[in-house]
Design a protein around this motif. Structure first.
Motif, PDB file in Angstrom:
ATOM      1  N   GLN A 100     -12.896  42.368 -18.039  1.00 35.25           N
ATOM      2  CA  GLN A 100     -13.529  43.591 -18.521  1.00 35.25           C
ATOM      3  C   GLN A 100     -14.496  44.113 -17.463  1.00 35.25           C
ATOM      4  N   VAL A 101     -14.440  45.420 -17.226  1.00 38.64           N
ATOM      5  CA  VAL A 101     -15.338  46.044 -16.262  1.00 38.64           C
ATOM      6  C   VAL A 101     -16.741  46.067 -16.871  1.00 38.64           C
ATOM      7  N   GLU A 102     -17.661  45.419 -16.174  1.00 35.90           N
ATOM      8  CA  GLU A 102     -19.043  45.328 -16.629  1.00 35.90           C
ATOM      9  C   GLU A 102     -19.929  46.255 -15.796  1.00 35.90           C
ATOM     10  N   PHE A 103     -21.135  46.462 -16.278  1.00 32.73           N
ATOM     11  CA  PHE A 103     -22.103  47.317 -15.598  1.00 32.73           C
ATOM     12  C   PHE A 103     -22.312  46.884 -14.148  1.00 32.73           C
ATOM     13  N   ASN A 104     -22.350  45.562 -13.929  1.00 34.75           N
ATOM     14  CA  ASN A 104     -22.594  45.060 -12.570  1.00 34.75           C
ATOM     15  C   ASN A 104     -21.434  45.336 -11.614  1.00 34.75           C
ATOM     16  N   HIS A 105     -20.283  45.722 -12.123  1.00 41.58           N
ATOM     17  CA  HIS A 105     -19.135  46.061 -11.289  1.00 41.58           C
ATOM     18  C   HIS A 105     -19.162  47.520 -10.823  1.00 41.58           C
ATOM     19  N   CYS A 106     -20.028  48.335 -11.439  1.00 45.11           N
ATOM     20  CA  CYS A 106     -19.938  49.788 -11.298  1.00 45.11           C
ATOM     21  C   CYS A 106     -20.997  50.396 -10.382  1.00 45.11           C
ATOM     22  N   ASP A 107     -20.639  51.559  -9.849  1.00 39.89           N
ATOM     23  CA  ASP A 107     -21.591  52.374  -9.111  1.00 39.89           C
ATOM     24  C   ASP A 107     -22.302  53.298 -10.102  1.00 39.89           C
ATOM     25  N   PRO A 108     -23.233  54.137  -9.652  1.00 41.70           N
ATOM     26  CA  PRO A 108     -23.960  55.004 -10.587  1.00 41.70           C
ATOM     27  C   PRO A 108     -23.076  55.964 -11.392  1.00 41.70           C
ATOM     28  N   ALA A 109     -21.850  56.233 -10.907  1.00 38.36           N
ATOM     29  CA  ALA A 109     -20.940  57.122 -11.642  1.00 38.36           C
ATOM     30  C   ALA A 109     -20.201  56.394 -12.761  1.00 38.36           C
ATOM     31  N   GLY A 110     -20.402  55.063 -12.865  1.00 39.10           N
ATOM     32  CA  GLY A 110     -19.741  54.294 -13.919  1.00 39.10           C
ATOM     33  C   GLY A 110     -18.324  53.875 -13.596  1.00 39.10           C
ATOM     34  N   ILE A 111     -17.952  53.929 -12.302  1.00 37.50           N
ATOM     35  CA  ILE A 111     -16.632  53.443 -11.900  1.00 37.50           C
ATOM     36  C   ILE A 111     -16.808  52.210 -11.018  1.00 37.50           C
ATOM     37  N   VAL A 112     -15.753  51.396 -10.969  1.00 42.67           N
ATOM     38  CA  VAL A 112     -15.836  50.160 -10.194  1.00 42.67           C
ATOM     39  C   VAL A 112     -16.100  50.489  -8.724  1.00 42.67           C
ATOM     40  N   PRO A 130      -9.411  55.266 -10.380  1.00 40.25           N
ATOM     41  CA  PRO A 130     -10.663  54.582 -10.694  1.00 40.25           C
ATOM     42  C   PRO A 130     -10.577  53.784 -11.995  1.00 40.25           C
ATOM     43  N   SER A 131     -11.396  52.752 -12.058  1.00 41.96           N
ATOM     44  CA  SER A 131     -11.560  51.970 -13.288  1.00 41.96           C
ATOM     45  C   SER A 131     -12.987  52.182 -13.749  1.00 41.96           C
ATOM     46  N   ARG A 132     -13.166  52.261 -15.067  1.00 48.14           N
ATOM     47  CA  ARG A 132     -14.457  52.647 -15.618  1.00 48.14           C
ATOM     48  C   ARG A 132     -15.090  51.540 -16.459  1.00 48.14           C
TER      49      ARG A 132
END
Length: 139
Positions: free
Chosen positions: A8-20, A68-70
């Motif tokens: 699962q894509v978590e917050f720590n995987h994402c940039d400020p735009a909410g994508i991996v 992208p993955s979100r």
């Protein structure tokens, strides 16, 4: 046949735009490889790195990012063994969500001894990787 692991894509995987953020994909890819070694080859990284003082570094990697993955999505990572050499192995991985491929990757791993040199795979690992590859070819 391919090895499957869901992440699962978590917050720590994402940039400020909410994508991996793309480097996080490489962490996920390595996690899939680590779990493949433990679950399929029955040769966990703790045995390789701590007990045997060896390693299986990635020496080459090629990745293509299709979409992208979100945050919150569940990515399905598949791993296939494409080639097993004397001391290296080529793996193909894909990450998908909702039937859409997000990432494709081809990487080469090498068995490295405590002195930092490439060496033949332990026979038990080599046999299992070849069997997994052949089962994939016949599927």
């Amino acid at each position: 046949m391919s090895y499957l692991r869901r992440i699962q894509v978590e917050f720590n995987h994402c940039d400020p735009a909410g994508i991996v953020f793309y480097p996080r994909y490489f962490e996920m890819l390595n996690s899939v490889i680590e779990n493949f070694f433990a679950e399929v080859l029955a040769y966990p990284f703790t045995r390789i790195h701590i007990e045997e003082d060896c390693a299986v570094p990635t020496v080459q990697i090629e990745a293509g990012f299709q979409a992208p993955s979100r945050l919150g999505e569940v990515l399905e990572f598949t791993l296939e063994v494409q080639h097993v050499g004397r001391s290296s192995a080529r793996l193909v991985q894909r990450a998908s969500a909702g039937g859409q491929v997000r990432l494709q990757c081809v990487s080469t791993l090498v068995w490295v001894t405590p002195d930092g040199r490439a060496a033949p795979w332990p026979e038990v690992i080599r046999r299992k990787m070849i069997a997994f590859m052949e089962a994939s070819d016949g599927a």
